[in-house]
Design a protein around this motif. Sequence first.
Motif, PDB file in Angstrom:
ATOM      1  N   ALA A 254       0.822  -1.211   0.000  1.00  0.00           N
ATOM      2  CA  ALA A 254       0.000   0.000   0.000  1.00  0.00           C
ATOM      3  C   ALA A 254       0.853   1.257   0.000  1.00  0.00           C
ATOM      4  O   ALA A 254       2.018   1.241   0.405  1.00  0.00           O
ATOM      5  CB  ALA A 254      -0.914   0.002   1.223  1.00  0.00           C
ATOM      6  N   ALA A 255       0.260   2.341  -0.464  1.00  0.00           N
ATOM      7  CA  ALA A 255       0.960   3.632  -0.484  1.00  0.00           C
ATOM      8  C   ALA A 255       0.980   4.262   0.903  1.00  0.00           C
ATOM      9  O   ALA A 255       0.106   4.003   1.742  1.00  0.00           O
ATOM     10  CB  ALA A 255       0.262   4.572  -1.466  1.00  0.00           C
ATOM     11  N   ASP A 256       2.002   5.083   1.145  1.00  0.00           N
ATOM     12  CA  ASP A 256       2.096   5.901   2.365  1.00  0.00           C
ATOM     13  C   ASP A 256       2.019   5.095   3.660  1.00  0.00           C
ATOM     14  O   ASP A 256       1.233   5.386   4.555  1.00  0.00           O
ATOM     15  CB  ASP A 256       0.994   6.974   2.373  1.00  0.00           C
ATOM     16  CG  ASP A 256       1.148   7.947   1.220  1.00  0.00           C
ATOM     17  OD1 ASP A 256       2.287   8.319   0.912  1.00  0.00           O
ATOM     18  OD2 ASP A 256       0.119   8.315   0.621  1.00  0.00           O
ATOM     19  N   VAL A 257       2.861   4.081   3.739  1.00  0.00           N
ATOM     20  CA  VAL A 257       2.903   3.237   4.935  1.00  0.00           C
ATOM     21  C   VAL A 257       4.281   3.337   5.585  1.00  0.00           C
ATOM     22  O   VAL A 257       5.305   3.211   4.912  1.00  0.00           O
ATOM     23  CB  VAL A 257       2.598   1.758   4.577  1.00  0.00           C
ATOM     24  CG1 VAL A 257       2.875   0.841   5.771  1.00  0.00           C
ATOM     25  CG2 VAL A 257       1.160   1.605   4.115  1.00  0.00           C
ATOM     26  N   ASP A 258       4.308   3.592   6.891  1.00  0.00           N
ATOM     27  CA  ASP A 258       5.560   3.511   7.639  1.00  0.00           C
ATOM     28  C   ASP A 258       5.397   2.410   8.689  1.00  0.00           C
ATOM     29  O   ASP A 258       4.399   1.677   8.686  1.00  0.00           O
ATOM     30  CB  ASP A 258       5.942   4.857   8.270  1.00  0.00           C
ATOM     31  CG  ASP A 258       4.925   5.370   9.285  1.00  0.00           C
ATOM     32  OD1 ASP A 258       4.037   4.588   9.713  1.00  0.00           O
ATOM     33  OD2 ASP A 258       5.013   6.550   9.665  1.00  0.00           O
ATOM     34  N   ARG A 259       6.363   2.284   9.599  1.00  0.00           N
ATOM     35  CA  ARG A 259       6.316   1.197  10.579  1.00  0.00           C
ATOM     36  C   ARG A 259       5.073   1.276  11.459  1.00  0.00           C
ATOM     37  O   ARG A 259       4.441   0.256  11.755  1.00  0.00           O
ATOM     38  CB  ARG A 259       7.570   1.244  11.447  1.00  0.00           C
ATOM     39  CG  ARG A 259       7.723   0.058  12.391  1.00  0.00           C
ATOM     40  CD  ARG A 259       8.352  -1.138  11.704  1.00  0.00           C
ATOM     41  NE  ARG A 259       9.765  -0.912  11.458  1.00  0.00           N
ATOM     42  CZ  ARG A 259      10.358  -1.106  10.288  1.00  0.00           C
ATOM     43  NH1 ARG A 259       9.656  -1.503   9.235  1.00  0.00           N
ATOM     44  NH2 ARG A 259      11.650  -0.910  10.134  1.00  0.00           N
ATOM     45  N   PHE A 260       4.695   2.485  11.851  1.00  0.00           N
ATOM     46  CA  PHE A 260       3.537   2.640  12.733  1.00  0.00           C
ATOM     47  C   PHE A 260       2.245   2.283  11.998  1.00  0.00           C
ATOM     48  O   PHE A 260       1.349   1.655  12.567  1.00  0.00           O
ATOM     49  CB  PHE A 260       3.481   4.075  13.270  1.00  0.00           C
ATOM     50  CG  PHE A 260       4.714   4.464  14.031  1.00  0.00           C
ATOM     51  CD1 PHE A 260       4.923   3.997  15.319  1.00  0.00           C
ATOM     52  CD2 PHE A 260       5.681   5.270  13.446  1.00  0.00           C
ATOM     53  CE1 PHE A 260       6.068   4.337  16.022  1.00  0.00           C
ATOM     54  CE2 PHE A 260       6.826   5.617  14.144  1.00  0.00           C
ATOM     55  CZ  PHE A 260       7.026   5.145  15.432  1.00  0.00           C
ATOM     56  N   ASP A 261       2.162   2.690  10.733  1.00  0.00           N
ATOM     57  CA  ASP A 261       0.983   2.334   9.930  1.00  0.00           C
ATOM     58  C   ASP A 261       0.899   0.821   9.751  1.00  0.00           C
ATOM     59  O   ASP A 261      -0.183   0.232   9.837  1.00  0.00           O
ATOM     60  CB  ASP A 261       1.062   2.992   8.549  1.00  0.00           C
ATOM     61  CG  ASP A 261       1.134   4.504   8.613  1.00  0.00           C
ATOM     62  OD1 ASP A 261       0.444   5.084   9.466  1.00  0.00           O
ATOM     63  OD2 ASP A 261       1.882   5.092   7.815  1.00  0.00           O
ATOM     64  N   ALA A 262       2.052   0.206   9.490  1.00  0.00           N
ATOM     65  CA  ALA A 262       2.087  -1.238   9.261  1.00  0.00           C
ATOM     66  C   ALA A 262       1.644  -1.992  10.512  1.00  0.00           C
ATOM     67  O   ALA A 262       0.888  -2.966  10.437  1.00  0.00           O
ATOM     68  CB  ALA A 262       3.496  -1.670   8.851  1.00  0.00           C
ATOM     69  N   ARG A 263       2.111  -1.534  11.660  1.00  0.00           N
ATOM     70  CA  ARG A 263       1.701  -2.179  12.914  1.00  0.00           C
ATOM     71  C   ARG A 263       0.198  -2.047  13.121  1.00  0.00           C
ATOM     72  O   ARG A 263      -0.467  -2.996  13.559  1.00  0.00           O
ATOM     73  CB  ARG A 263       2.452  -1.549  14.091  1.00  0.00           C
ATOM     74  CG  ARG A 263       3.908  -1.947  14.180  1.00  0.00           C
ATOM     75  CD  ARG A 263       4.639  -1.142  15.249  1.00  0.00           C
ATOM     76  NE  ARG A 263       6.027  -1.579  15.389  1.00  0.00           N
ATOM     77  CZ  ARG A 263       6.943  -0.942  16.101  1.00  0.00           C
ATOM     78  NH1 ARG A 263       6.603   0.194  16.731  1.00  0.00           N
ATOM     79  NH2 ARG A 263       8.179  -1.406  16.193  1.00  0.00           N
TER      80      ARG A 263
END
Length: 433
Positions: A254-263
């Motif tokens: 997905a677009a615009d994902v960082d570690r916090f989004d992934a968690r």
Amino acid sequence: MTTSGISRRGALRMLGIGALGAAGVGALGACAPSGAGVASNGGDPKSKNFDFTSWSLNEEAAKPSIEKIIAAWEKAESSKIRAVSYPYNEYLSQLTLKLGGGETTGAVHLDIAWLAAMAQMGKLVDLGPVADKAGYTDVALKSGVYDGKQYGLPWNTGSIGVIANSKLLEKAGIKEHPATVEEFEAALRELTGLGGGVVPYAAATKVAQLKDIFPWMQTFGCELYDGGKVTIGDDASVDAVTWYKKLHDEKLIAADVDRFDARALFGQGKAVFYDDAIIGKGVTSAQSKDKTLADAMQPMERPVLKAGDTPQAMLWGGVIAIVKGKGQEAATRFALHATTDRATTSEYFAARALPPSTTAGLAAPEVAKDTFTTEWTEKITKTATGSPFWQFAQSAQIDEAVAKQVQAVLVGTSKPKDAMKRAGEEVAALIKR
């Protein structure tokens, strides 16, 4: 050395001290790590009082367990440890200023990615004579080395790897973890059938975490930096980013994902795979409303390009370094004790789920019974390596330069070949500064 690790008394014996009297302390001079007696901060290396600097002392979850280690040492040694801390995001800059000004003494907790920058300042003790006999695992020991010298005693050694949700894999009819890139891609396509807004792989796509592309570049055969030359821009790096772009375009990531989004996505049951450090299980499951999620989280070896290749993973963890000068000798004994005493490392693991860095510590029943940690250590950390760019003071800028070029590919403003060529040139220019 016994299988129970190194006790406080054992640490003293290793450093040539049989008792706590003045004669015992004096004996340390001949056996202490190189740099002993060089008071870069103008203090007495033999002082039993010293500072311990750690960003974790600034974190609510970590502070109590570290304070407990400090308190136990102070009581046993009749010494005083001054706890110093800065927030993680400010830590490196603050520590650099304080160390450069001679204001930092004693033991210093370092992210392994920062060790080179700190060692280059010439203020740290070479701990090789201490570390060689302490029972650290090979991969842990290497995490504390810079330019052939052991500047850090490994405290907790792990890695950044792939975590899988076994419940969602089972729901999709996937019985085994994909072992190759081809199998992984096929599994991601299969997982799109789950629907419900599930992202098969919550890979990093924001600049802040796009350094996660490095293990994939290595998977495709790019060395990143080899023989003094930046290799980003070679065919392998282009192939890796081209593949990443394909996953992005097909909405397999997905677009615009960082570690916090992934968690967050993983915790909501909206992602099947994501990249995280070993602490990801505890952090992500604690944030999830699904109280059975922890049982479904599995460490997965990063898929390889072809069978027989070594799975790639980024080394992750922390070391304790010692500053030349005031309290140097006592701080060394403290660091050795904190990182090797089995009772101490087991209790710290129970509190924070951070794996010990010694063979004995990992074998302790309290640690070994944790299947996730054991499997992670064997599947991921065992073959993990540090970034070749950590040796440069500009490593953070290097990560960002590459990340921006990868993101440009993902959003369609640059072609993989052009972007990787520019990334390689930018990295080479940063290294020359």
